[in-house]
Design a protein around this motif. Structure first.
Motif, PDB file in Angstrom:
ATOM      1  N   SER A  12       0.814  -1.208   0.000  1.00 33.04           N
ATOM      2  CA  SER A  12       0.000   0.000   0.000  1.00 33.04           C
ATOM      3  C   SER A  12       0.846   1.256   0.000  1.00 33.04           C
ATOM      4  O   SER A  12       0.385   2.321  -0.386  1.00 33.04           O
ATOM      5  CB  SER A  12      -0.921   0.017   1.229  1.00 33.04           C
ATOM      6  OG  SER A  12      -0.163   0.150   2.415  1.00 33.04           O
ATOM      7  N   THR A  13       2.103   1.182   0.436  1.00 33.43           N
ATOM      8  CA  THR A  13       2.958   2.368   0.476  1.00 33.43           C
ATOM      9  C   THR A  13       4.016   2.362  -0.612  1.00 33.43           C
ATOM     10  O   THR A  13       4.896   3.217  -0.635  1.00 33.43           O
ATOM     11  CB  THR A  13       3.662   2.477   1.844  1.00 33.43           C
ATOM     12  OG1 THR A  13       4.436   1.282   2.068  1.00 33.43           O
ATOM     13  CG2 THR A  13       2.662   2.648   2.965  1.00 33.43           C
ATOM     14  N   LEU A  23      -1.937   5.392  -6.423  1.00 31.33           N
ATOM     15  CA  LEU A  23      -1.856   6.847  -6.301  1.00 31.33           C
ATOM     16  C   LEU A  23      -2.938   7.496  -7.171  1.00 31.33           C
ATOM     17  O   LEU A  23      -2.674   8.424  -7.936  1.00 31.33           O
ATOM     18  CB  LEU A  23      -0.468   7.337  -6.715  1.00 31.33           C
ATOM     19  CG  LEU A  23       0.656   7.044  -5.716  1.00 31.33           C
ATOM     20  CD1 LEU A  23       2.019   7.262  -6.350  1.00 31.33           C
ATOM     21  CD2 LEU A  23       0.504   7.914  -4.476  1.00 31.33           C
ATOM     22  N   ASP A  43      -1.474  16.387   0.325  1.00 34.94           N
ATOM     23  CA  ASP A  43      -1.519  15.028   0.870  1.00 34.94           C
ATOM     24  C   ASP A  43      -1.105  14.008  -0.186  1.00 34.94           C
ATOM     25  O   ASP A  43      -0.357  13.065   0.094  1.00 34.94           O
ATOM     26  CB  ASP A  43      -2.934  14.729   1.389  1.00 34.94           C
ATOM     27  CG  ASP A  43      -3.042  13.332   1.963  1.00 34.94           C
ATOM     28  OD1 ASP A  43      -2.401  13.057   2.990  1.00 34.94           O
ATOM     29  OD2 ASP A  43      -3.789  12.497   1.389  1.00 34.94           O
ATOM     30  N   TRP A  44      -1.561  14.213  -1.414  1.00 31.28           N
ATOM     31  CA  TRP A  44      -1.230  13.284  -2.497  1.00 31.28           C
ATOM     32  C   TRP A  44       0.271  13.311  -2.782  1.00 31.28           C
ATOM     33  O   TRP A  44       0.913  12.252  -2.945  1.00 31.28           O
ATOM     34  CB  TRP A  44      -2.015  13.649  -3.759  1.00 31.28           C
ATOM     35  CG  TRP A  44      -1.855  12.654  -4.874  1.00 31.28           C
ATOM     36  CD1 TRP A  44      -2.607  11.536  -5.108  1.00 31.28           C
ATOM     37  CD2 TRP A  44      -0.851  12.682  -5.899  1.00 31.28           C
ATOM     38  NE1 TRP A  44      -2.138  10.869  -6.215  1.00 31.28           N
ATOM     39  CE2 TRP A  44      -1.056  11.548  -6.722  1.00 31.28           C
ATOM     40  CE3 TRP A  44       0.186  13.545  -6.210  1.00 31.28           C
ATOM     41  CZ2 TRP A  44      -0.264  11.277  -7.822  1.00 31.28           C
ATOM     42  CZ3 TRP A  44       0.986  13.270  -7.305  1.00 31.28           C
ATOM     43  CH2 TRP A  44       0.757  12.143  -8.104  1.00 31.28           C
ATOM     44  N   TYR A  45       0.874  14.491  -2.823  1.00 34.97           N
ATOM     45  CA  TYR A  45       2.316  14.573  -3.089  1.00 34.97           C
ATOM     46  C   TYR A  45       3.132  14.000  -1.930  1.00 34.97           C
ATOM     47  O   TYR A  45       4.227  13.460  -2.139  1.00 34.97           O
ATOM     48  CB  TYR A  45       2.721  16.019  -3.371  1.00 34.97           C
ATOM     49  CG  TYR A  45       2.490  16.427  -4.815  1.00 34.97           C
ATOM     50  CD1 TYR A  45       3.303  15.958  -5.838  1.00 34.97           C
ATOM     51  CD2 TYR A  45       1.440  17.272  -5.155  1.00 34.97           C
ATOM     52  CE1 TYR A  45       3.099  16.313  -7.163  1.00 34.97           C
ATOM     53  CE2 TYR A  45       1.223  17.649  -6.479  1.00 34.97           C
ATOM     54  CZ  TYR A  45       2.049  17.166  -7.476  1.00 34.97           C
ATOM     55  OH  TYR A  45       1.830  17.528  -8.781  1.00 34.97           O
ATOM     56  N   GLN A  46       2.623  14.100  -0.723  1.00 36.99           N
ATOM     57  CA  GLN A  46       3.307  13.465   0.405  1.00 36.99           C
ATOM     58  C   GLN A  46       3.324  11.951   0.235  1.00 36.99           C
ATOM     59  O   GLN A  46       4.327  11.289   0.525  1.00 36.99           O
ATOM     60  CB  GLN A  46       2.629  13.867   1.710  1.00 36.99           C
ATOM     61  CG  GLN A  46       2.895  15.311   2.128  1.00 36.99           C
ATOM     62  CD  GLN A  46       2.086  15.760   3.322  1.00 36.99           C
ATOM     63  OE1 GLN A  46       1.045  15.171   3.638  1.00 36.99           O
ATOM     64  NE2 GLN A  46       2.530  16.820   3.989  1.00 36.99           N
ATOM     65  N   LYS A  47       2.230  11.391  -0.241  1.00 35.65           N
ATOM     66  CA  LYS A  47       2.173   9.955  -0.522  1.00 35.65           C
ATOM     67  C   LYS A  47       3.123   9.591  -1.658  1.00 35.65           C
ATOM     68  O   LYS A  47       3.775   8.534  -1.623  1.00 35.65           O
ATOM     69  CB  LYS A  47       0.745   9.548  -0.867  1.00 35.65           C
ATOM     70  CG  LYS A  47      -0.230   9.652   0.296  1.00 35.65           C
ATOM     71  CD  LYS A  47      -1.638   9.280  -0.135  1.00 35.65           C
ATOM     72  CE  LYS A  47      -2.621   9.402   1.032  1.00 35.65           C
ATOM     73  NZ  LYS A  47      -4.025   9.140   0.625  1.00 35.65           N
ATOM     74  N   ALA A  50       6.565   9.493  -0.270  1.00 33.78           N
ATOM     75  CA  ALA A  50       6.774   8.281   0.520  1.00 33.78           C
ATOM     76  C   ALA A  50       6.936   7.044  -0.366  1.00 33.78           C
ATOM     77  O   ALA A  50       7.648   6.099  -0.012  1.00 33.78           O
ATOM     78  CB  ALA A  50       5.606   8.080   1.484  1.00 33.78           C
ATOM     79  N   ALA A  51       6.299   7.057  -1.535  1.00 38.49           N
ATOM     80  CA  ALA A  51       6.305   5.876  -2.400  1.00 38.49           C
ATOM     81  C   ALA A  51       7.552   5.775  -3.267  1.00 38.49           C
ATOM     82  O   ALA A  51       7.948   4.676  -3.662  1.00 38.49           O
ATOM     83  CB  ALA A  51       5.065   5.885  -3.292  1.00 38.49           C
ATOM     84  N   ARG A 115       2.903  10.860 -11.783  1.00 36.11           N
ATOM     85  CA  ARG A 115       2.693   9.443 -11.452  1.00 36.11           C
ATOM     86  C   ARG A 115       2.947   8.561 -12.668  1.00 36.11           C
ATOM     87  O   ARG A 115       3.643   7.534 -12.581  1.00 36.11           O
ATOM     88  CB  ARG A 115       1.265   9.246 -10.960  1.00 36.11           C
ATOM     89  CG  ARG A 115       0.960   7.800 -10.556  1.00 36.11           C
ATOM     90  CD  ARG A 115      -0.521   7.557 -10.526  1.00 36.11           C
ATOM     91  NE  ARG A 115      -1.130   7.769 -11.835  1.00 36.11           N
ATOM     92  CZ  ARG A 115      -2.438   7.976 -12.035  1.00 36.11           C
ATOM     93  NH1 ARG A 115      -3.253   8.029 -11.006  1.00 36.11           N
ATOM     94  NH2 ARG A 115      -2.912   8.140 -13.247  1.00 36.11           N
TER      95      ARG A 115
END
Length: 585
Positions: A12-13, A23, A43-47, A50-51, A115
């Motif tokens: 998931s990450t 994403l 929030d999306w760019y933080q994910k 992290a990915a 992405r």
């Protein structure tokens, strides 16, 4: 059980074994007519950060609404040092979104694009020579002021941000004057990363036509000739060809020569208050994509995506050439002796471009009963129209060896420092003989414009005169990368000079005056001692009947030609040192 949960968490990450983390963007989760909010985008760019190790999200200084301005960097070799990136001869493409948050397709299209480039091996290879630097949302205050009505002429999305920022400033008029924290932080980002190419995504207003995408490229007459030749001869044609192949044929931004596009369009001459007008000062090639307001939001997102895709492909292909040309332009800017300050359209030079329009017609208004314009979508056409895109300089200045700026003008000094202008300070009080401007005429707007009463049409008289400067006053030598920026802000005749933006207005008000009944006798003495002054007074009376009947005006004429008149009135305080003399620095 723990192993299964751990595996699920890693998947998931985007951890080991997961090349394509989930994403999905807020735009994709909606109905094609929704745009991400500021919080959703961050929030999306933080994910994304992290990915992928190839992504780094960096908070910079604050904006006018108290939130930091973020920069997201995508670097496939995981190098996030701009100096190192340039040393590797990679190109930096800076993409800015949400300067006008009511024009949000760039926000959503860039999320999709980043992405896809990270997850698609074929696309990813185009980032071998290109590093993406992305400002997800520039006008954060405007993005937080969300509504569904202020973009009256626009077809979606369902809700969006507001054009003005937290100070109600249009940030695309603030790049040179830097009234906002947003602009000051942008300058920090821009000067640190020194992008080779810049894109600022927008939506247009104006006429109705078939094109989904229009484009403003840096005005080629203002760009350094080496870059201008590449831009006009190779880069822009490549982008137009690519967009046509992608079924989004482009046309230049619809800056009409008349009421409708049929009468031709005029190239956009962006002064440094605008994004690409500012970036040009540092030999960065700039673009402002303007999707058409009346097209459905999903089409506008797709067109923006495709233009960025074509841009990446072009910059990747021409990475070495762009780097070579920019290096040459930078070196020649250091040595450049004359700088244009203002421009006018050359109407004798016109080309023709293909245009997909709708017939402009008139019918009685249901509101006023007067004939109103409308575009008949049942009557599309394809034809050639005139395009005026040649400008010539009207005011040119020879650069000085250095400018001397009294330290009293702190707002100006602060802005120069923010742009990383190289400044030195005098170590002791010094008298220098140098060129000094006197403002002899100017016009001022009668209504406020972006928090100022803007000056224009400035006329100056140059006097070579001794001036007293003090320890701590600033010296700006014109042998640095910021040469062009310095000239544009410190020469009062430049369109967006700091004089025109009112930072020097206190010089325009006289501080000392005279009482007529007292000065009468003194004025008579001066005229007796100076026959030439008496002759000039008499000639003025003959030429101007109103002056001849105005006793106070005649006394003022004499007063201004005596030592009693303050020499600082209308004296522009920034001195121009034309010879390289030794200064106590």
């Amino acid at each position: 059980m723990l192993t299964t949960l751990l595996l699920a968490a890693l998947l998931s990450t985007g951890g080991p074994g997961q090349n394509k983390p989930d994403l999905k963007t807020p735009y994709e989760q909606g109905n094609g007519n929704q745009t991400a909010t500021y919080e959703e985008a961050i929030d999306w760019y933080q994910k994304l950060d992290a990915a992928y190790d190839e992504v780094k999200m960096m908070p910079y200084e604050t904006t006018d609404v108290g939130r930091p301005l973020h920069l997201v960097v995508v670097s496939t070799d995981k190098d996030f040092d701009p100096a190192s990136i340039h040393q590797k001869n990679k190109r930096i493409l800076l993409i800015q979104n949400g300067i006008h948050p009511g024009e949000p397709e760039g926000i959503d299209a860039t999320m999709l694009l980043v992405r896809d480039y990270l997850q698609d091996k074929k696309l990813r290879r185009q980032l071998d020579n290109v590093v993406l630097a992305i400002i997800p949302v520039y006008n954060i205050g405007g993005a937080l002021n969300r509504n569904s009505h202020t973009r009256t002429n626009q077809n979606g999305p369902e809700s969006y941000g507001f054009r003005g920022n937290a100070l109600n400033l249009d940030l695309n008029r603030d790049f040179i004057k830097m009234d906002s924290d947003n602009a000051r932080t942008f300058h920090e980002i821009f000067r640190e990363w020194d992008p080779d190419v810049f894109m600022d995504n927008h939506t247009s207003n104006g006429a109705d036509y078939q094109h989904v995408m229009t484009l403003i490229a840096t005005q080629h007459n203002k760009l350094h000739p080496t870059l201008a030749k590449y831009l006009s001869g190779k880069m822009v044609p490549t982008l137009y060809a690519g967009m046509k192949q992608d079924k989004f044929p482009m046309v230049p931004y619809m800056n009409h020569a008349g009421d409708t596009p049929d009468e031709g369009i005029i190239g956009f001459m962006e002064s440094p208050r605008y994004a690409t007008g500012y970036t040009t000062l540092y030999n960065t090639i700039g673009f402002v994509p303007e999707t058409h307001m009346l097209k459905p939001f999903d089409q506008r997102v797709k067109a923006t995506y495709k233009l960025m895709e074509n841009m990446i492909e072009t910059v990747h292909r021409d990475a070495k050439e762009i780097g070579t040309l920019r290096a040459q332009a930078k070196q020649e800017t250091l040595q450049q002796q004359k700088f244009p300050l203002d421009w006018k359209l050359d109407t004798t030079k016109v080309s023709q471009i293909p245009f997909l329009g709708y017939e402009a017609k008139y019918k009685p208004s249901e509101v006023s009963g007067i004939d109103r314009l409308y575009y008949d979508r049942k009557a599309p056409y394809s034809k050639m129209i005139n395009y005026y895109d040649e400008f010539v300089p009207t005011v040119t200045v020879e650069k000085p060896v250095a400018y001397i700026i009294p330290q009293a003008w702190g707002e100006v000094i602060e802005r120069l420092k923010k742009d990383e202008v190289q400044l030195q300070q005098l170590k002791k009080d010094t008298t220098l003989t140098l060129d000094t401007y006197y403002i002899t005429d100017y016009k001022t707007g009668q209504r406020p414009y972006e928090g100022h009463y803007l000056h224009s049409d400035v006329q100056v008289e140059t006097r070579n005169m001794p001036r007293q400067f003090f320890k701590g006053d600033y010296v700006v030598y014109l042998n640095q990368p910021a040469n062009r920026f310095v000239v544009e802000v410190l020469e009062p005749q430049a369109t967006d000079s700091y004089f025109n933006w009112n930072f020097f207005d206190s010089i325009l008000m006289q501080k000392e005056y005279f009482s007529s009944y007292v000065f009468e006798d003194l004025a008579a003495e001066y005229l007796k001692k100076d026959p030439a002054l008496r002759q000039r007074l008499e000639e003025r009376k003959k030429q101007d009947p109103g002056f001849a009947k105005n006793a106070r005006a005649q006394l003022d004429f004499v007063y201004r030609n005596t030592p009693h008149y303050e020499y600082t009135h209308n004296m522009y305080p920034v001195g121009r040192l034309m010879q390289d003399v030794k200064l106590p620095l």
